[in-house]
Design a protein around this motif. Structure first.
Motif, PDB file in Angstrom:
ATOM      1  N   UNK A  49       0.829  -1.203   0.000  1.00  0.00           N
ATOM      2  CA  UNK A  49       0.000   0.000   0.000  1.00  0.00           C
ATOM      3  C   UNK A  49       0.867   1.259   0.000  1.00  0.00           C
ATOM      4  N   UNK A  50       0.486   2.215  -0.836  1.00  0.00           N
ATOM      5  CA  UNK A  50       1.135   3.526  -0.864  1.00  0.00           C
ATOM      6  C   UNK A  50       0.053   4.578  -1.090  1.00  0.00           C
ATOM      7  N   UNK A  51       0.010   5.591  -0.216  1.00  0.00           N
ATOM      8  CA  UNK A  51      -1.048   6.602  -0.292  1.00  0.00           C
ATOM      9  C   UNK A  51      -0.609   7.767  -1.180  1.00  0.00           C
ATOM     10  N   UNK A  52      -1.520   8.228  -2.012  1.00  0.00           N
ATOM     11  CA  UNK A  52      -1.279   9.399  -2.855  1.00  0.00           C
ATOM     12  C   UNK A  52      -2.081  10.557  -2.280  1.00  0.00           C
ATOM     13  N   UNK A  53      -1.375  11.539  -1.708  1.00  0.00           N
ATOM     14  CA  UNK A  53      -2.040  12.628  -0.978  1.00  0.00           C
ATOM     15  C   UNK A  53      -2.195  13.902  -1.801  1.00  0.00           C
ATOM     16  N   UNK A  54      -1.421  14.048  -2.851  1.00  0.00           N
ATOM     17  CA  UNK A  54      -1.430  15.272  -3.650  1.00  0.00           C
ATOM     18  C   UNK A  54      -2.676  15.286  -4.539  1.00  0.00           C
ATOM     19  N   UNK A  55      -3.633  16.172  -4.232  1.00  0.00           N
ATOM     20  CA  UNK A  55      -4.892  16.217  -4.986  1.00  0.00           C
ATOM     21  C   UNK A  55      -4.698  16.694  -6.420  1.00  0.00           C
ATOM     22  N   UNK A  56      -3.615  17.397  -6.703  1.00  0.00           N
ATOM     23  CA  UNK A  56      -3.349  17.775  -8.095  1.00  0.00           C
ATOM     24  C   UNK A  56      -3.058  16.526  -8.926  1.00  0.00           C
ATOM     25  N   UNK A  57      -2.356  15.576  -8.319  1.00  0.00           N
ATOM     26  CA  UNK A  57      -2.052  14.331  -9.032  1.00  0.00           C
ATOM     27  C   UNK A  57      -3.280  13.441  -9.143  1.00  0.00           C
ATOM     28  N   UNK A  58      -4.097  13.387  -8.089  1.00  0.00           N
ATOM     29  CA  UNK A  58      -5.312  12.560  -8.167  1.00  0.00           C
ATOM     30  C   UNK A  58      -6.256  13.110  -9.238  1.00  0.00           C
ATOM     31  N   UNK A  59      -6.316  14.447  -9.342  1.00  0.00           N
ATOM     32  CA  UNK A  59      -7.159  15.051 -10.388  1.00  0.00           C
ATOM     33  C   UNK A  59      -6.589  14.765 -11.787  1.00  0.00           C
ATOM     34  N   UNK A  60      -5.271  14.716 -11.890  1.00  0.00           N
ATOM     35  CA  UNK A  60      -4.644  14.412 -13.177  1.00  0.00           C
ATOM     36  C   UNK A  60      -4.956  12.976 -13.605  1.00  0.00           C
ATOM     37  N   UNK A  61      -4.946  12.051 -12.644  1.00  0.00           N
ATOM     38  CA  UNK A  61      -5.305  10.662 -12.933  1.00  0.00           C
ATOM     39  C   UNK A  61      -6.736  10.594 -13.452  1.00  0.00           C
ATOM     40  N   UNK A  62      -7.639  11.281 -12.757  1.00  0.00           N
ATOM     41  CA  UNK A  62      -9.060  11.245 -13.119  1.00  0.00           C
ATOM     42  C   UNK A  62      -9.284  11.863 -14.494  1.00  0.00           C
ATOM     43  N   UNK A  63      -8.535  12.907 -14.827  1.00  0.00           N
ATOM     44  CA  UNK A  63      -8.675  13.524 -16.152  1.00  0.00           C
ATOM     45  C   UNK A  63      -8.288  12.558 -17.270  1.00  0.00           C
ATOM     46  N   UNK A  64      -7.335  11.660 -16.989  1.00  0.00           N
ATOM     47  CA  UNK A  64      -6.921  10.685 -18.009  1.00  0.00           C
ATOM     48  C   UNK A  64      -8.041   9.713 -18.359  1.00  0.00           C
ATOM     49  N   UNK A  65      -8.989   9.551 -17.446  1.00  0.00           N
ATOM     50  CA  UNK A  65     -10.104   8.633 -17.693  1.00  0.00           C
ATOM     51  C   UNK A  65     -11.048   9.175 -18.757  1.00  0.00           C
ATOM     52  N   UNK A  66     -11.043  10.485 -18.976  1.00  0.00           N
ATOM     53  CA  UNK A  66     -11.938  11.092 -19.959  1.00  0.00           C
ATOM     54  C   UNK A  66     -13.071  11.847 -19.282  1.00  0.00           C
ATOM     55  N   UNK A  67     -14.152  12.063 -20.002  1.00  0.00           N
ATOM     56  CA  UNK A  67     -15.308  12.801 -19.492  1.00  0.00           C
ATOM     57  C   UNK A  67     -16.098  11.925 -18.523  1.00  0.00           C
ATOM     58  N   UNK A  68     -16.142  12.332 -17.257  1.00  0.00           N
ATOM     59  CA  UNK A  68     -16.831  11.541 -16.231  1.00  0.00           C
ATOM     60  C   UNK A  68     -18.151  12.163 -15.796  1.00  0.00           C
ATOM     61  N   UNK A  69     -18.533  13.286 -16.390  1.00  0.00           N
ATOM     62  CA  UNK A  69     -19.797  13.927 -16.025  1.00  0.00           C
ATOM     63  C   UNK A  69     -20.949  12.954 -16.239  1.00  0.00           C
ATOM     64  N   UNK A  70     -21.684  12.654 -15.170  1.00  0.00           N
ATOM     65  CA  UNK A  70     -22.836  11.740 -15.181  1.00  0.00           C
ATOM     66  C   UNK A  70     -22.456  10.294 -15.521  1.00  0.00           C
ATOM     67  N   UNK A  71     -21.177   9.950 -15.405  1.00  0.00           N
ATOM     68  CA  UNK A  71     -20.726   8.582 -15.691  1.00  0.00           C
ATOM     69  C   UNK A  71     -20.860   7.707 -14.449  1.00  0.00           C
TER      70      UNK A  71
END
Length: 397
Positions: free
Chosen positions: A81-103
Motif C-alpha cells: 500500500x502507498x497513499x497518494x495525498x497530492x490532490x493535483x495528481x489525483x485530479x490528473x489521474x481522473x482527467x486521463x479517464x476522460x469525461x466523467x460527467x454523469x458517468x
C-alpha cells in the motif's frame, strides 16, 4: 455488501467526536462552518449557475492527511500500500479517464479516498468503491455521507468481486458501439496489479465481467516497469507476455509518470498511469487461453531464439518435427528473439497452433512443466531404489 457503520453511529461515536475538530478546522479554512449544518443543508449538491452547467462540490472535509491521522491509518507493506495525498495528481489521474460527467465509475482500492474525492468532483452519477482493507471503510463512509446517493461501498476483494452486475443494465452498449459511460479507475497495489489486469484482459476477450456492458475503459496505475511492459513495442527489451496480451485486446496508452516521492510511504520505484480501451476486434482472434499459452511459451526463454520457447508447446516425442512445422507454416524466423516478434508473428503462431490442436485434441492439454516434473520424479525414484543396493554392496565389501 455493506461496510461497518459510518463514523458517529453506535460504536463509532468516539471517532465522530474525534474528527469533529478536524472538520471544523477544515471548514474554517474555507470560511464556512461544517458542524453547524443539518444533514440536508450540506453545501454539496448541484450548484445552479445561470447560463452554466451545474458543478458538483463536496462540503468542507478533513484533508486526506487528516483522515490518515484521524483513523491511524498506516500503509501495510505486505499489501504493498502507498497513499497518494497530492490532490493535483489525483485530479490528473481522473482527467486521463476522460469525461466523467454523469458517468458510472468503479474505483478499485480507494484507500484513504484521495482519488475518490477527485472522481466525485468530476460530477459522476454513481461511484462504486471496492476496498479490501476494513480500516479504510470509516473514512470512505464520510465521503459517502458528503455525497448522498452517489457512493456505494463494497468491503471485498476485487479479484473475486462479480462485476457483471456492478452497474445498471440500461448502460449496456453493443461491442461495436462507442464505449459505455462506465469507467474503472484505481491506484493499484503492486502485489495485485499484474494478476488483476490479466484477469480483466480475459474478461475483455470473453466480453464478460465489467465488459458485459461493452468496451468499458480502465485507467490504472502500475509500477513503472510493468507499465513499460504493457506498452512496449516490438524490438524493445521491455517487450513481454504482458505486451502481447494487452495490446492484442486493447489500445494501451502510458499516460504519465508519478515519482515515488509523491506517495506515502515512498515506494522504491516510480509509478505510471495507463489507460486501456478495448478494441472492437482483437488482433489475434483465438481463445484467450490459447493465446496465453503460446505467448507464455515463446517468452519462457526470452534471451534465446524464439524456437526454443515454441518447442515447449509440444511433447518430447516428435517435438522437433512439430516445432519446425509450426514455424514454417506461421512464417516465423526461428532465429528471432521473443521480443523481436511482431503482433502478426504471434497471430500466425496462434492460428497455426490452433489448427494443430484441432487435428490432435490432446495437444492443447500438454504441459511442458508437468512433463519436466514427471521426469524429475522418475529420476529421483530410480536414484532412491538404486541407493540401498549400492550401500549393501559396499557393506559386503
Amino acid at each position: 455488501m455493506r461496510g461497518p457503520p459510518s463514523p458517529g453511529h453506535g460504536a463509532n461515536q468516539g471517532s465522530e467526536n474525534a474528527h469533529a475538530p478536524l472538520r471544523a478546522r477544515s471548514a474554517q479554512r474555507r470560511g464556512t462552518s461544517f458542524s453547524g449544518l443539518a444533514p440536508s443543508a450540506h453545501p454539496f449538491c448541484l450548484m445552479a449557475v445561470p447560463g452554466k452547467v451545474a458543478a458538483f462540490h463536496l462540503p468542507p472535509l478533513p484533508t486526506v492527511g487528516e483522515i490518515i491521522k484521524l483513523f491511524r491509518l498506516k500503509a501495510q507493506k505486505q499489501l504493498s500500500q502507498n497513499f497518494l495525498l497530492d490532490l493535483r495528481l489525483t485530479e490528473k489521474i481522473v482527467r486521463q479517464a476522460g469525461e466523467l460527467k454523469n458517468a458510472h465509475v468503479c474505483e478499485v482500492g480507494p484507500g484513504p479516498g484521495g482519488i475518490t474525492r477527485s472522481i466525485l468532483t468530476a460530477g459522476v452519477e454513481q461511484l462504486l468503491l471496492i476496498e479490501k482493507d476494513a480500516r479504510f471503510i470509516p473514512g470512505l463512509q464520510m465521503l459517502s455521507e458528503a455525497a448522498p446517493g452517489k457512493v456505494r461501498i463494497v468491503h471485498g476483494d476485487i479479484l473475486t468481486y462479480k462485476m457483471d452486475k456492478a452497474f445498471p443494465k440500461h448502460l449496456k452498449k453493443n461491442w461495436e458501439d462507442e464505449p459505455p459511460d462506465i469507467h474503472i479507475i484505481g491506484n493499484l497495489p503492486f502485489s495485485v496489479s499484474t494478476p488483476l489486469i490479466i484477469k480483466w484482459l480475459e474478461n475483455v476477450s470473453k466480453k464478460d465481467g465489467p465488459f458485459i456492458y461493452g468496451r468499458t475503459q480502465m485507467t490504472l496505475s502500475f509500477q513503472k516497469e510493468v507499465a513499460e511492459r504493457l506498452t512496449a513495442n516490438p524490438g524493445s527489451k521491455q517487450r513481454s507476455r504482458l505486451s502481447i496480451m494487452s495490446q492484442h485486446l486493447c489500445t494501451v496508452e502510458n499516460c504519465f509518470i508519478i515519482p515515488g516521492q509523491a506517495f506515502v510511504p515512498k515506494p522504491e520505484v516510480d509509478v505510471a498511469v495507463v489507460h486501456f480501451t478495448p478494441l472492437v476486434q482483437p488482433k489475434i482472434q483465438q481463445p484467450f487461453k490459447l493465446v496465453e499459452k503460446v505467448v507464455q511459451s515463446v517468452f519462457q526463454f526470452r534471451r534465446k531464439y524464439c524456437f526454443r520457447g515454441i518447442e515447449t508447446l509440444f511433447p518430447e516425442s516428435g517435438r522437433l518435427k512439430r516445432t519446425e512445422q509450426l514455424m514454417m507454416t506461421a512464417n516465423v524466423d526461428p532465429t528471432l528473439r521473443p521480443f523481436q516478434l511482431s503482433m502478426s508473428h504471434f497471430r500466425n503462431l496462434c492460428n497455426t497452433y490452433r489448427k494443430m490442436c484441432d487435428e490432435d485434441p490432446s495437444l492443447f492439454a500438454y504441459n511442458y512443466r508437468e512433463e519436466l516434473r514427471q521426469k524429475k520424479k522418475m529420476r529421483n525414484l530410480l536414484k532412491s531404489t538404486s541407493q540401498p543396493e549400492q550401500t549393501e554392496e559396499e557393506n559386503q565389501l
